[in-house]
Design an enzyme around this catalytic site. Structure first.
Site, short mmCIF file in Angstrom:
data_model
loop_
_atom_site.label_atom_id
_atom_site.label_comp_id
_atom_site.label_asym_id
_atom_site.label_seq_id
_atom_site.Cartn_x
_atom_site.Cartn_y
_atom_site.Cartn_z
N GLU A 1 -12.75 -3.23 11.70
CA GLU A 1 -12.76 -2.41 10.48
C GLU A 1 -13.82 -2.89 9.48
OE1 GLU A 1 -8.98 -2.44 8.48
OE2 GLU A 1 -9.72 -1.26 6.79
N GLU B 1 0.82 -1.22 0.00
CA GLU B 1 0.00 0.00 0.00
C GLU B 1 0.86 1.27 0.00
OE1 GLU B 1 -2.78 -0.68 3.31
OE2 GLU B 1 -4.15 -1.58 1.85
N ARG C 1 -5.69 -10.67 -6.33
CA ARG C 1 -5.06 -10.16 -5.11
C ARG C 1 -4.85 -11.25 -4.07
NH1 ARG C 1 -7.51 -5.38 -1.18
NH2 ARG C 1 -6.33 -6.01 0.66
N ASP D 1 -8.05 -9.56 3.36
CA ASP D 1 -7.89 -8.47 4.34
C ASP D 1 -8.94 -8.46 5.45
OD1 ASP D 1 -7.08 -6.25 5.64
OD2 ASP D 1 -7.51 -4.82 4.05
O1 GCW Z 1 -7.06 -3.41 5.92
C1 GCW Z 1 -6.16 -2.46 5.49
C2 GCW Z 1 -6.54 -1.22 6.20
C3 GCW Z 1 -5.42 -0.23 6.30
C4 GCW Z 1 -4.22 -0.94 6.91
C5 GCW Z 1 -3.83 -2.11 6.02
C6 GCW Z 1 -2.68 -2.90 6.61
C7 GCW Z 1 -2.58 -0.07 8.38
O2 GCW Z 1 -7.65 -0.66 5.56
O3 GCW Z 1 -5.86 0.84 7.10
O4 GCW Z 1 -3.13 -0.08 7.12
O5 GCW Z 1 -4.91 -2.98 5.88
O6 GCW Z 1 -2.96 -3.87 7.28
O7 GCW Z 1 -1.55 -2.56 6.41
#
Ligand code: GCW
Length: 690
Positions: free
Chosen positions: A397, A296, A340, A369
């Site tokens: 989240e 990211e 992904r 995720d």
């Molecule tokens: O799930 C995503 C989140 C990000 C997070 C990333 C990660 C800290 O939306 O906010 O960043 O994963 O785990 O690195």
């Protein structure tokens, strides 16, 4: 006149007698220590007459203080602390020569100096501390405390909380207020709350804390911040907790004045070595670094055409002389991959055997995720020559933030007990781990977690990290008894709510193996229609792939073949309809095991999710008067929010998928409250924590 006097007397009576000794805001977590009912206290009285802790270190003092606080509260009288056993009923903690492991303990009912005693033994003070909490837990949950012969030790060496806390006090994906760490007043002011935080962590066996966000600022590694970090480490040390930091890979450039952060550059190596030496100068038991690299947009070794192993090993070299470790995250993805879900495996699996022995590769529980349901990550079991850790997300989240009641113990149990079929035929995910890390859900909120029930997820994470084979249900019951009381009516109502809650979220958000349908960026609410984001894998349509013909992501050999990243035996676990659309693209009319078509089943599950929340609301309402009003009201209000948002998810997703499938709603299923355009037009510029 007489009436008003009576009213005043009544008011005073209410204030003095009925008002609880503590504000019932949840601050005390599961460490409430309110007096047990009189008859239970009577039963325990003879077994807790004094406390004798025979060891002099700071951790032993923590154990002694906690035993005194806990037992005096639970038994409603001051339990004296002595230096030797001089009566029946002593609670004794002492080091023993027997090898009970680094953090293990025994608790036995035995005789000391001719007196009946309950004795906690351990090889070091950390074990005594954990034994003290384990004994207190027995009192709190009203278990027998006679004829004890308990032996316990953690199955995983590292049990960490990762705080995604920024230096400006905000918390990424935090729904419980601001960061607990007040960087502005540290190191001068050590807020007593830091100690309460450490006590709570210690009570569930957490032994490492990463203080700052993995999206790290290099500033945390500068001298002024290190002094602040050292102050927190001083507070946590007596609770057997080590401090770790997220390190930004480009720190040599950001704060070191170098032109490169290339891990194979000798100047970079030397910079990190000097930095690490400096850290150990102020924090002698510093744990090490957590690193998010080439993920990211974060910098990493690939910026210099080096591998993850090159990057991790360079840091590991610097930490090794001090006993420190590197936790290197495997959360990587990019648009280059056709799926992904495959990328982390493709990048990391070939590096098996290349990581230094003080590196742990930290892998999210699932391949995408932290979605409400994912299959386990295929890297578990696939890197037998590498130490692996599982990263779980405690903060919700993707499961409704702090206002949805979703007990995550069952979700983690599902992953931990999943069979990997490697390296051994009978291996499970739990068997492949050295560490577990939970992304914390704590913040400045009085309830710590932003809701009463989210405390259960913090608790369950710690207990599962201690014992990944523990039962999520047993943990939920333990937590309920400690947090809401032992009244069987209360326990019998709360436990089923918790146990069904996560499946309810799966049903009303992403049933049948769907994933990643949430609003972009802020992740609040449904947005399965989004298709115009720059990177394909940011769009919900990338994940559900619905069109007129059907729905789902084909990850079989005919599709992306992500399925082949699992051992053949493991694949069988994914043939249930719970994973259907994760691995398969299926026609809307295909019949499922339930006898319903895919379309009908999808709607049916959305409805089931909403119904389950309504049921939770009724079950909770029945507890009115059986738990304190303050927490009762908060939970009621949050369940109402959850009810509305569950319906929003269900309505918006059904409206959208119906616009694609062109199928009529199954009979008995209510049409969405609004047209699709209404849901698509909703905007949330102020959604929290992104
Ligand atoms: O799930 C995503 C989140 C990000 C997070 C990333 C990660 C800290 O939306 O906010 O960043 O994963 O785990 O690195």
């Amino acid at each position: 006149m007489r009436d008003s006097i009576r009213a005043i007397v009544a008011a005073i009576f209410t204030l003095t007698v009925a008002a609880p000794a503590h504000a019932e805001d949840g601050y005390r977590l599961w460490l409430r220590y309110d007096p047990l009912p009189a008859q239970i206290r009577h039963r325990y009285a003879a077994a807790a007459t004094e406390i004798v802790v025979q060891s002099n270190g700071a951790i032993a003092r923590s154990a002694e203080g906690e035993l005194r606080r806990g037992l005096s509260g639970l038994l409603a009288r001051q339990i004296p602390v002595g230096s030797s056993v001089d009566r029946d009923g002593a609670i004794v903690a002492e080091l023993s020569k027997a090898s009970l492991g680094d953090e293990g303990f025994t608790i036995r009912t035995t005789q000391i100096a001719g007196h009946e005693a309950t004795v906690i033994n351990a090889s070091n003070e950390r074990g005594l501390l954990y034994g003290a909490f384990a004994l207190l837990r027995r009192f709190q949950t009203q278990q027998p405390i006679d004829h004890l012969n308990v032996r316990d030790r953690p199955k995983l060496a590292l049990r960490m909380l990762d705080h995604w806390d920024n230096l400006n006090g905000s918390v990424e994906r935090g729904y419980a207020g601001r960061s607990l760490w007040d960087w502005r007043t540290l190191p001068d002011w050590e807020d007593p709350r830091y100690t309460d935080y450490a006590r709570a962590d210690a009570s569930i066996g957490v032994n490492g804390v990463v203080l700052n966000n993995v999206n790290a600022q290099a500033d945390i590694l500068t001298e002024p911040y290190l002094r602040k970090v050292a102050a927190l480490a001083d507070v946590f040390r007596p609770w057997a907790i080590r401090v770790y930091l997220s390190a930004r890979f480009s720190a040599p450039i950001d704060i070191g004045g170098l032109k490169t952060a290339d891990p194979l550059d000798p100047a970079v190596h030397a910079w990190w070595k000097a930095k690490v030496d400096e850290i150990y100068g102020v924090i002698p038991d510093f744990g090490g670094f957590l690193v998010k690299a080439n993920s990211e947009g974060e910098p990493g070794p690939q910026d210099y055409h080096r591998t993850h192993a090159d990057g991790a090993n360079m840091l590991a070299d610097a930490l090794r002389p001090h006993g420190g470790i590197v936790l290197w995250r495997a959360f990587v993805y990019s648009s280059a991959s056709d799926d992904r879900a495959k990328q982390a495996f493709d990048e990391f699996q070939p590096l098996d055997g290349k990581f230094a022995n003080n590196v742990i590769v930290q892998i999210k529980s699932g391949p995408i995720d932290f979605q409400p349901r994912e299959p386990f990550h295929p890297l578990f079991g696939a890197m037998p020559k590498t130490k692996l850790g599982m990263e779980a997300q405690i903060t919700k989240e993707y499961l409704g933030f702090n206002t949805h009641l979703a007990y995550l113990g069952t979700m983690w149990e599902e992953v931990l007990s999943a069979r990997t079929f490697r390296p051994q035929e009978d291996s499970r995910v739990a068997d492949t781990l050295t560490a577990m890390a939970g992304v914390a859900n704590t913040g400045s909120s009085r309830s710590w977690s932003g809701s009463q029930f989210d405390q259960a997820n913090w608790y369950a994470f710690g207990r599962l990290a201690w014992d990944p084979d523990a039962s999520a249900k047993a943990i939920a019951e333990e937590w309920t008894r400690m947090t809401w009381g032992n009244d069987p009516r209360v326990v019998n109502a709360i436990l089923p709510m918790m146990m069904k809650s996560r499946q309810a979220v799966v049903d009303y958000m992403t049933p049948l193996g769907l994933a990643h349908l949430m609003g972009t960026d802020h992740h609040y609410g449904p947005a399965p229609w989004v298709s115009d984001l720059k990177r394909p894998e940011w769009n919900p349509v990338y994940y559900h792939r619905a069109d007129l013909g059907g729905i789902g992501f084909d990850r079989t050999a005919a599709g992306s073949n992500a399925l082949s990243q699992y051992a053949p035996g493991a694949m069988r676990q994914f043939t249930t309809d719970d994973y259907l659309l994760w691995f398969n693209y299926v026609p809307w009319d295909q019949k499922l095991k339930s006898g319903r078509s895919v379309w009908t089943e999808l709607v049916w599950r959305y409805d089931r999710g909403v119904d389950e929340v309504r049921a939770m609301q009724r079950q909770w309402e029945a507890l009115r008067g059986s738990v304190d009003d303050q927490r009762f009201d908060e939970v009621s209000a949050y369940l109402a929010i959850q009810g509305r948002e569950a319906k929003w998810w269900r309505d918006a997703c059904i409206a959208y998928f119906q616009s694609i499938s062109k199928h009529p709603l199954p009979s008995g299923s209510a049409p969405p409250e609004h047209p699709l355009s209404y849901y698509e037009a909703l905007r949330f510029p102020n959604a929290p924590a992104h």
